[in-house]
Design a protein around this motif. Sequence first.
Motif, PDB file in Angstrom:
ATOM      1  N   ASP A 236       0.832  -1.211   0.000  1.00 42.31           N
ATOM      2  CA  ASP A 236       0.000   0.000   0.000  1.00 42.31           C
ATOM      3  C   ASP A 236       0.865   1.260   0.000  1.00 42.31           C
ATOM      4  OD1 ASP A 236      -2.145  -1.680   0.099  1.00 42.31           O
ATOM      5  OD2 ASP A 236      -2.446  -1.488   2.264  1.00 42.31           O
ATOM      6  N   ALA A 237       1.968   1.239   0.759  1.00 45.78           N
ATOM      7  CA  ALA A 237       2.863   2.404   0.807  1.00 45.78           C
ATOM      8  C   ALA A 237       3.490   2.674  -0.552  1.00 45.78           C
ATOM      9  CB  ALA A 237       3.949   2.185   1.862  1.00 45.78           C
ATOM     10  N   LEU A 238       3.872   1.597  -1.255  1.00 45.56           N
ATOM     11  CA  LEU A 238       4.459   1.757  -2.593  1.00 45.56           C
ATOM     12  C   LEU A 238       3.441   2.331  -3.572  1.00 45.56           C
ATOM     13  CD1 LEU A 238       6.498  -1.569  -2.855  1.00 45.56           C
ATOM     14  CD2 LEU A 238       7.438   0.727  -2.610  1.00 45.56           C
ATOM     15  N   GLU A 239       2.199   1.874  -3.476  1.00 46.22           N
ATOM     16  CA  GLU A 239       1.152   2.347  -4.383  1.00 46.22           C
ATOM     17  C   GLU A 239       0.878   3.830  -4.168  1.00 46.22           C
ATOM     18  OE1 GLU A 239      -0.593   1.101  -6.825  1.00 46.22           O
ATOM     19  OE2 GLU A 239       0.354  -0.858  -6.828  1.00 46.22           O
ATOM     20  N   ILE A 240       0.770   4.254  -2.921  1.00 50.90           N
ATOM     21  CA  ILE A 240       0.409   5.644  -2.623  1.00 50.90           C
ATOM     22  C   ILE A 240       1.558   6.597  -2.940  1.00 50.90           C
ATOM     23  CG2 ILE A 240      -0.164   7.237  -0.753  1.00 50.90           C
ATOM     24  CD1 ILE A 240      -2.508   5.535  -1.699  1.00 50.90           C
ATOM     25  N   THR A 241       2.784   6.233  -2.592  1.00 49.64           N
ATOM     26  CA  THR A 241       3.923   7.137  -2.789  1.00 49.64           C
ATOM     27  C   THR A 241       4.456   7.121  -4.209  1.00 49.64           C
ATOM     28  OG1 THR A 241       5.495   5.419  -2.091  1.00 49.64           O
ATOM     29  CG2 THR A 241       4.628   6.892  -0.385  1.00 49.64           C
ATOM     30  N   GLY A 242       4.055   6.123  -5.022  1.00 49.95           N
ATOM     31  CA  GLY A 242       4.577   6.031  -6.385  1.00 49.95           C
ATOM     32  C   GLY A 242       5.955   5.434  -6.450  1.00 49.95           C
ATOM     33  N   VAL A 244       8.785   2.182  -6.159  1.00 49.87           N
ATOM     34  CA  VAL A 244       8.868   0.920  -6.889  1.00 49.87           C
ATOM     35  C   VAL A 244       9.262  -0.176  -5.918  1.00 49.87           C
ATOM     36  CG1 VAL A 244       9.924  -0.261  -8.854  1.00 49.87           C
ATOM     37  CG2 VAL A 244       9.591   2.210  -8.920  1.00 49.87           C
ATOM     38  N   SER A 245       8.645  -1.351  -6.059  1.00 49.85           N
ATOM     39  CA  SER A 245       8.991  -2.467  -5.196  1.00 49.85           C
ATOM     40  C   SER A 245      10.398  -2.964  -5.509  1.00 49.85           C
ATOM     41  CB  SER A 245       7.998  -3.613  -5.383  1.00 49.85           C
ATOM     42  OG  SER A 245       8.106  -4.162  -6.686  1.00 49.85           O
ATOM     43  N   ALA A 273       3.922   2.416 -17.039  1.00 51.61           N
ATOM     44  CA  ALA A 273       2.526   2.106 -17.376  1.00 51.61           C
ATOM     45  C   ALA A 273       1.680   1.929 -16.117  1.00 51.61           C
ATOM     46  CB  ALA A 273       2.465   0.849 -18.238  1.00 51.61           C
ATOM     47  N   GLU A 274       2.307   1.515 -15.031  1.00 55.14           N
ATOM     48  CA  GLU A 274       1.593   1.367 -13.761  1.00 55.14           C
ATOM     49  C   GLU A 274       1.368   2.707 -13.065  1.00 55.14           C
ATOM     50  OE1 GLU A 274       3.543  -1.392 -11.220  1.00 55.14           O
ATOM     51  OE2 GLU A 274       3.415  -3.055 -12.636  1.00 55.14           O
ATOM     52  N   GLY A 275       1.883   3.787 -13.661  1.00 52.55           N
ATOM     53  CA  GLY A 275       1.683   5.110 -13.076  1.00 52.55           C
ATOM     54  C   GLY A 275       2.771   5.533 -12.121  1.00 52.55           C
ATOM     55  N   LYS A 276       3.931   4.869 -12.149  1.00 51.15           N
ATOM     56  CA  LYS A 276       5.019   5.253 -11.261  1.00 51.15           C
ATOM     57  C   LYS A 276       5.561   6.621 -11.664  1.00 51.15           C
ATOM     58  CE  LYS A 276       4.736   1.339  -9.125  1.00 51.15           C
ATOM     59  NZ  LYS A 276       4.086   1.280  -7.798  1.00 51.15           N
ATOM     60  N   ASP A 277       5.885   7.420 -10.692  1.00 52.63           N
ATOM     61  CA  ASP A 277       6.391   8.771 -10.935  1.00 52.63           C
ATOM     62  C   ASP A 277       7.828   8.687 -11.442  1.00 52.63           C
ATOM     63  OD1 ASP A 277       6.861  11.462 -10.958  1.00 52.63           O
ATOM     64  OD2 ASP A 277       7.140  11.655  -8.805  1.00 52.63           O
ATOM     65  N   PRO A 278       8.140   9.256 -12.628  1.00 54.95           N
ATOM     66  CA  PRO A 278       9.511   9.185 -13.163  1.00 54.95           C
ATOM     67  C   PRO A 278      10.552   9.799 -12.234  1.00 54.95           C
ATOM     68  CG  PRO A 278       7.983   9.910 -14.866  1.00 54.95           C
ATOM     69  CD  PRO A 278       7.215   9.891 -13.589  1.00 54.95           C
ATOM     70  N   VAL A 279      10.197  10.916 -11.602  1.00 62.45           N
ATOM     71  CA  VAL A 279      11.149  11.558 -10.686  1.00 62.45           C
ATOM     72  C   VAL A 279      11.429  10.654  -9.494  1.00 62.45           C
ATOM     73  CG1 VAL A 279      11.552  13.561  -9.205  1.00 62.45           C
ATOM     74  CG2 VAL A 279      10.373  13.849 -11.397  1.00 62.45           C
TER      75      VAL A 279
END
Length: 583
Positions: A236-242, A244-245, A273-279
């Motif tokens: 959940d923390a990875l999903e909210i903060t963007g 990566v596992s 594609a999963e919406g991860k923040d590039p920065v």
Amino acid sequence: MAYQALYRVFRPQSFDDVVGQSHVTRTLQNAITQNKTSHAYLFSGPRGTGKTSAAKIFAKAINCENPVNGEPCNECETCKSITEGSNPDVLEIDAASNNGVEEIRDIREKVKYAPTVSKYKIYIIDEVHMLSTGAFNALLKTLEEPPKHVIFILATTEPHKLPLTIISRVQRFDFKRITTQDITERMAYILNEEKIPFDEKALAIIARAAEGGMRDALSLLDQVISYGSEEVSVTDALEITGSVSQNLLTELVKSVMECDAEQAIRNLSALLAEGKDPVRLVEDLLVFFRDILLYQKAPQLEESLERAVADEAFQELASEANSVRIYECVDLLNKAQQQMRFSNHPGIYVEVAVVQLTQTKGAITSDSSGESGAGISNEEVQKLQTELSALRREVDELKKNGVKASETSSSEKASRPKKAAMNSSKGFKAPVGKINHVLGVAKKKDLQMIRSVWSELLSMLIASQAALLNEAEPVAASDDTFVLKFKHEIHCQMAMENASFVETVETSISRLTQANYHFIGIPEDQWHDVRENFIKLHNNGSEEMDGEGASAENASGADTNSEDQFVAEAAKLVGDDLLEVKE
């Protein structure tokens, strides 16, 4: 009662509750205990580090009916009313919406009156840098000599925007970013109080994403609690903060170390594609490479790993990775991170950076194993060694026959790489024609504008970039270009041949001046020659052509008064005996 955000429910109510700012809280406590409080304070620092909370705690402690070692009791009527925001003597003003002269004049009139129910009347002005120039001027005298029963506390995230006349009249306290460990401990305390189960690794992920702000961390924690079901988990923390596992990061870094560009791009595309923040992704990669290097050199310091967990896959990756390649990867990612700050399409820089990472070769030999470096085959190593031996024999033969480099045949000269020819040149040559054109249309107000923001520009750049400009100085400017004089020729050459450095400086200076500016670099010795030649051509009205093909008369612009005319006029006013002419 409606649900309240965690950062409001657990807002610090005493100095001991303020996280990570012991240098501030201890000083304020001692000042209250010893009765040595000042009439005005300035609390500056990043957002969410406790500036306003510390101001309210100070207001309670100094007005408390039963203080204990400089701490408020939080039980008396005064403390309760300040906590609730109903105390008429503690006024919190938002300077962002009350930034005019009239609001400050109203304060100036009301400070004359004694406090109603408390010992001191306290004004907390938040975001004080938003005040207008007129408002600052109206506040100045009152801030310097307020009545004995009044204390001002100014809070700001941008202290450099405050006039020096204001800063010189207050006691300044700089709040620093809160460490990841302190944020994690505070969140663990809050979750224990709320009886919510959690994973400590999840708290560490949230703390890193908060970037030193306690309020940001608690806001993210609120989101994670709402997103999850029963506990605060890593997923959940990875999903909210963007973020990566680790499994995905390990796969991406492994494909990079194997120089598999296709697989690396596939892994990256899946992440984006999963919406991860590039920065955030670049930051995660930087910390992950740091953890790999740290584990290689000191595996016993496993608890010092920030992003990685030393599982089997991570240990295997760390054992195979070449440290030289890791240094190169960190350098490339750092450059990409700097470029992403000024881009509306950061994902492109991440993709380009990952392709570059797969093409880095590292050293020919590894650190200790004696094997060939990552990405270089034994055949390539053997070929390089053969070429090196041939070059050594050729050099020995030239020394033996006494042949000088200047006597080499024209065919040998033609076969040399262009880069070697460039290195043999005398050095950096400034574009004289362009500089003459700038001098011809230069205006004093443009140069003053560039110089006024120069120190702020240096503070915006990273250390390596600012070092090139430490001894550089703007010496002329038009409405779109300025000339930058470097003390050393090597610094000028390094700066002007680095395209990303030039782009960063021009983007930053344009942002500060609200105008599009380009700059031309020139070493100090060449600047003196160019300037003298320009003055001579200007004085003589010559039509000689400069190095870029522009006439000196056109470059001189509309200014027709020569230096000699100024000297002559000055001599008439004061006489030759008292006149001294300096360059």
